[in-house]
Design an enzyme around this catalytic site. Structure first.
Site, short mmCIF file in Angstrom:
data_model
loop_
_atom_site.label_atom_id
_atom_site.label_comp_id
_atom_site.label_asym_id
_atom_site.label_seq_id
_atom_site.Cartn_x
_atom_site.Cartn_y
_atom_site.Cartn_z
N GLY A 1 -0.21 3.38 7.06
CA GLY A 1 -1.22 2.92 6.10
C GLY A 1 -0.77 2.99 4.64
O GLY A 1 -1.35 2.36 3.77
N HIS B 1 -30.25 -19.02 -3.35
CA HIS B 1 -31.08 -18.36 -4.36
C HIS B 1 -31.99 -17.34 -3.68
O HIS B 1 -32.55 -17.64 -2.63
CB HIS B 1 -31.93 -19.42 -5.07
CG HIS B 1 -32.90 -18.83 -6.04
ND1 HIS B 1 -32.52 -18.36 -7.27
CD2 HIS B 1 -34.25 -18.63 -5.95
CE1 HIS B 1 -33.60 -17.90 -7.91
NE2 HIS B 1 -34.65 -18.05 -7.13
N LYS C 1 -12.34 4.18 -2.93
CA LYS C 1 -13.58 3.41 -2.76
C LYS C 1 -14.60 4.16 -1.90
O LYS C 1 -15.80 3.96 -2.06
CB LYS C 1 -13.30 2.02 -2.17
CG LYS C 1 -13.02 0.98 -3.24
CD LYS C 1 -11.67 1.16 -3.83
CE LYS C 1 -11.34 1.04 -5.20
NZ LYS C 1 -9.95 1.24 -5.57
N ILE D 1 -6.70 2.12 -12.20
CA ILE D 1 -6.81 3.48 -11.62
C ILE D 1 -7.51 4.43 -12.59
O ILE D 1 -8.43 5.15 -12.23
CB ILE D 1 -5.41 4.00 -11.20
CG1 ILE D 1 -4.87 3.13 -10.05
CG2 ILE D 1 -5.47 5.47 -10.79
CD1 ILE D 1 -3.46 3.48 -9.59
N GLY E 1 -5.96 1.28 -17.22
CA GLY E 1 -5.89 0.21 -16.22
C GLY E 1 -6.86 0.54 -15.09
O GLY E 1 -7.70 1.45 -15.22
N ALA F 1 13.95 6.64 6.24
CA ALA F 1 14.91 5.57 6.53
C ALA F 1 15.86 5.36 5.36
O ALA F 1 15.47 5.48 4.20
CB ALA F 1 14.16 4.27 6.81
N GLY G 1 -4.61 6.45 -19.86
CA GLY G 1 -4.36 5.15 -19.22
C GLY G 1 -5.67 4.45 -18.93
O GLY G 1 -6.61 5.08 -18.43
P1 FAD Z 1 2.71 1.59 -0.10
O1 FAD Z 1 1.32 1.42 0.30
O2 FAD Z 1 3.01 2.57 -1.19
O3 FAD Z 1 3.51 2.01 1.21
C1 FAD Z 1 4.85 2.34 1.17
C2 FAD Z 1 5.15 3.24 2.36
O4 FAD Z 1 6.55 3.37 2.49
C3 FAD Z 1 4.61 4.65 2.19
O5 FAD Z 1 3.81 4.97 3.30
C4 FAD Z 1 5.85 5.53 2.14
O6 FAD Z 1 5.67 6.78 2.76
C5 FAD Z 1 6.85 4.68 2.91
N1 FAD Z 1 8.25 4.94 2.56
C6 FAD Z 1 8.80 4.90 1.33
N2 FAD Z 1 10.13 5.12 1.41
C7 FAD Z 1 10.42 5.32 2.73
C8 FAD Z 1 11.61 5.61 3.43
N3 FAD Z 1 12.79 5.73 2.82
N4 FAD Z 1 11.53 5.75 4.77
C9 FAD Z 1 10.34 5.63 5.44
N5 FAD Z 1 9.18 5.36 4.79
C10 FAD Z 1 9.22 5.21 3.46
N6 FAD Z 1 -4.84 -2.01 -4.40
C11 FAD Z 1 -5.83 -2.90 -4.12
O7 FAD Z 1 -5.54 -4.04 -3.77
N7 FAD Z 1 -7.14 -2.54 -4.20
C12 FAD Z 1 -7.52 -1.29 -4.59
O8 FAD Z 1 -8.71 -1.00 -4.66
C13 FAD Z 1 -6.51 -0.35 -4.90
N8 FAD Z 1 -6.83 0.89 -5.29
C14 FAD Z 1 -5.84 1.80 -5.54
C15 FAD Z 1 -6.19 3.08 -5.96
C16 FAD Z 1 -5.21 4.00 -6.22
C17 FAD Z 1 -5.60 5.40 -6.66
C18 FAD Z 1 -3.84 3.66 -6.05
C19 FAD Z 1 -2.76 4.66 -6.31
C20 FAD Z 1 -3.48 2.38 -5.66
C21 FAD Z 1 -4.47 1.44 -5.41
N9 FAD Z 1 -4.16 0.14 -5.03
C22 FAD Z 1 -5.15 -0.76 -4.78
C23 FAD Z 1 -2.75 -0.31 -4.92
C24 FAD Z 1 -2.31 -0.34 -3.47
O9 FAD Z 1 -2.50 0.90 -2.88
C25 FAD Z 1 -0.83 -0.73 -3.42
O10 FAD Z 1 -0.64 -1.93 -4.12
C26 FAD Z 1 -0.37 -0.91 -1.99
O11 FAD Z 1 -0.53 0.27 -1.24
C27 FAD Z 1 1.12 -1.32 -1.98
O12 FAD Z 1 1.55 -1.47 -0.66
P2 FAD Z 1 3.08 -1.28 -0.29
O13 FAD Z 1 3.18 -1.61 1.15
O14 FAD Z 1 3.93 -2.01 -1.24
O15 FAD Z 1 3.41 0.26 -0.54
#
Ligand code: FAD
Length: 490
Positions: free
Chosen positions: A57, A468, A69, A200, A198, A132, A196
């Site tokens: 996740g 409406h 949320k 968050i 933005g 990885a 900040g």
């Molecule tokens: P991530 O979700 O960060 O997943 C990356 C995964 O890779 C992680 O589980 C990590 O453990 C794993 N990983 C990293 N390196 C390695 C490795 N070498 N080997 C194995 N596993 C590894 N976005 C929205 O659209 N709506 C929102 O309401 C929203 N709210 C947010 C609130 C907060 C507080 C935060 C911090 C972020 C929020 N976001 C929101 C942003 C959203 O969470 C991210 O944009 C999204 O999770 C990005 O997805 P991703 O797959 O790129 O990375």
């Protein structure tokens, strides 16, 4: 005793070492990685998904979208109860049971992650838990406490996400918190400085303020949400101030003093260059997130990155190294889960030999789940005016108090649509963007995205009938006004 045990464990050789192969291997099981996995498997590919955390996740489900949320939705009941009082519904608030709130947050997270886990299993996706590293094109080394696995794959998708950015020379601590830590506090703080402004920072400001915390928000620019239209930033900042958040604009943090116990003094310069300070129990630093691309293997492979460490890709997500793809927060653009989903789908389809349309970064909705909500998609008036492709650009704004359902909530806000013609088609006005501050902005914006993304002519959009009385009717009203036929507004 336990230290000795741990040392012994560390020295023990890893129990197993094995090798596995798949058509597609993905590093990171956040929105980018898991969407790529699900789509690849739908397209008949064998898939290995590697995640270092014990649960799938990523940030979104475990530390981002979902837990924030869950808390925001729960705490919004306070505002609703206060409004209900003024409508003759007599409710008494007896404080917050933080233990129950925490259980609720954890329950939402586990429901979502378990659901995802089940879905991955159902699609026969092989999930490997471990760290990885890509050894070479087509080969990944995965290690965990008891195992090492050599994974080979025809294509590798990197989706390692991002992590909170600290202030320069001020590392995170028990008092200087990142959003991960802020979410897992034992209780809401009684006072906080948020650095900040933005999404968050604003969401925490709104959440903590509603829960009774004294919040000071330091914004570097002249308004919150400085990347959005001036109207939106000013309006949201004003609304948060009205609710009790101490919003300080043009503030630049110069240092933070922390003691042994809880508490911090944040020093900053204000717009006139004067030094000021503010004290609080905790400081939340929400100044952005850095791409998780700093492991040695990124450089060794020669994957091209920007100066911020983001992976440069072609239109479909392939990095500078063939058969290595990148999606999500590690790529340039909005760091949002829904963008990562679409990138994951696109990359999976490109690998499968389909010809997907590149992700359109210009029509990705942005939302702040504050009270009131803020939502935006497409171009601001300024961006449209600065863009040589468009002419006859204008902005139409309506006050949301003109909408019956908004009025009933006791909230206000505004909805602005930006319209203009492509130079090549000067007779057709298009909807180019919208910015909304007000209740249910997060839902209404999805309809605007359809109009902007599908290049719908304003005259056609303004003919669509909205039921409406609904919140979404406000969009219909603004389109009518933009089309020169205002009904309920001047
Ligand atoms: P991530 O979700 O960060 O997943 C990356 C995964 O890779 C992680 O589980 C990590 O453990 C794993 N990983 C990293 N390196 C390695 C490795 N070498 N080997 C194995 N596993 C590894 N976005 C929205 O659209 N709506 C929102 O309401 C929203 N709210 C947010 C609130 C907060 C507080 C935060 C911090 C972020 C929020 N976001 C929101 C942003 C959203 O969470 C991210 O944009 C999204 O999770 C990005 O997805 P991703 O797959 O790129 O990375």
């Amino acid at each position: 005793m336990s230290d000795v045990k741990e040392d012994q464990q560390e020295q023990q050789p890893r129990e197993h070492s094995s090798a596995r192969h798949a058509d597609v291997a993905i590093i990171g099981a956040g929105p980018g990685g898991y969407s790529a996995a699900l789509r690849s498997s739908e397209l008949g590919k064998s898939v290995i998904l590697i995640e270092r955390d014990a649960v799938v996740g990523g940030t979104c489900l475990n530390r981002g979208c979902i837990p924030t949320k869950a808390l925001i939705t729960a705490v919004s009941a306070i505002g609703e109860a206060q409004h209900a009082q003024s409508l003759g519904i007599n409710l008494e608030l007896h404080g917050l049971d933080f233990g129950k709130l925490r259980e609720h947050r954890e329950h939402m997270v586990s429901t979502m992650t378990e659901g995802l886990s089940g879905l991955l299993k159902h699609r026969n996706i092989d999930v490997i838990q471990g760290e990885a590293s890509i050894e070479s094109v087509g080969t990944i080394h995965v290690t965990n406490e008891s195992d090492t696995v050599e994974v080979t794959a025809d294509d590798i998708i990197i989706a390692t996400g991002s992590r909170p950015r600290p202030l320069p020379n001020l590392p995170f601590s028990h008092v200087i918190l990142d959003s991960d830590h802020a979410l897992t506090l034992d209780t809401f703080p009684s006072s906080a400085v948020i650095i900040g402004s933005g999404a968050i920072g604003l969401e925490f400001a709104s959440l903590w303020n509603t829960a009774g915390c004294k919040v000071t928000l330091l914004a570097r620019k002249d308004r919150v949400l400085s990347q959005w239209s001036k109207r939106s930033g000013v309006m949201l900042g004003r609304e948060l101030k009205r609710q009790g958040v101490n919003v300080i604009t043009k503030a630049s943090c110069t240092g933070i003093d922390t003691g042994e116990n809880l508490g911090a003094t944040v020093h900053y310069t204000n717009g006139d260059g004067d030094n000021s300070s503010v004290e609080a129990d905790v400081v939340l630093v929400a100044i952005g997130r850095d791409a998780a691309t700093d492991a040695d293997w990124f450089a060794k492979l020669g994957i091209e990155t920007t100066d911020r460490g983001l992976i440069s890709t072609d239109d479909l997500g392939q990095s500078s190294v063939r058969h290595i793809w990148a999606v999500g927060d590690i790529t340039p653009g909005h760091q949002l889960a829904h963008r990562a989903f679409e990138q994951g789908i696109t990359v999976a389809e490109a690998i499968a030999g389909l010809q997907p349309r590149p992700v359109n970064n210009d029509t990705i909705p942005q939302i702040v789940f504050s009270t009131p909500e803020a939502a935006a998609v497409g171009l601001t008036l300024q961006a449209a005016q600065d863009n040589d492709n468009y002419e006859s650009v204008s902005e139409t704004t309506i006050p949301l108090m003109s909408n019956a359902r908004v009025l009933m909530t006791g909230q206000g806000g505004s909805l602005s649509v930006v319209t203009g013609c492509e130079r090549s088609e000067p007779d057709t006005q298009l909807v180019l963007g919208a910015q909304i501050i007000g209740p249910h902005a997060s839902e209404i914006i999805a309809e605007v995205e359809q109009l902007v993304g599908n290049h719908i002519a304003l005259s056609d959009a303004a003919r669509l009938i909205h039921p409406h009385p609904t919140f979404g009717e406000a969009l219909g009203e603004s389109l009518l006004k933009a089309d020169g036929r205002p009904l309920h507004v001047r």
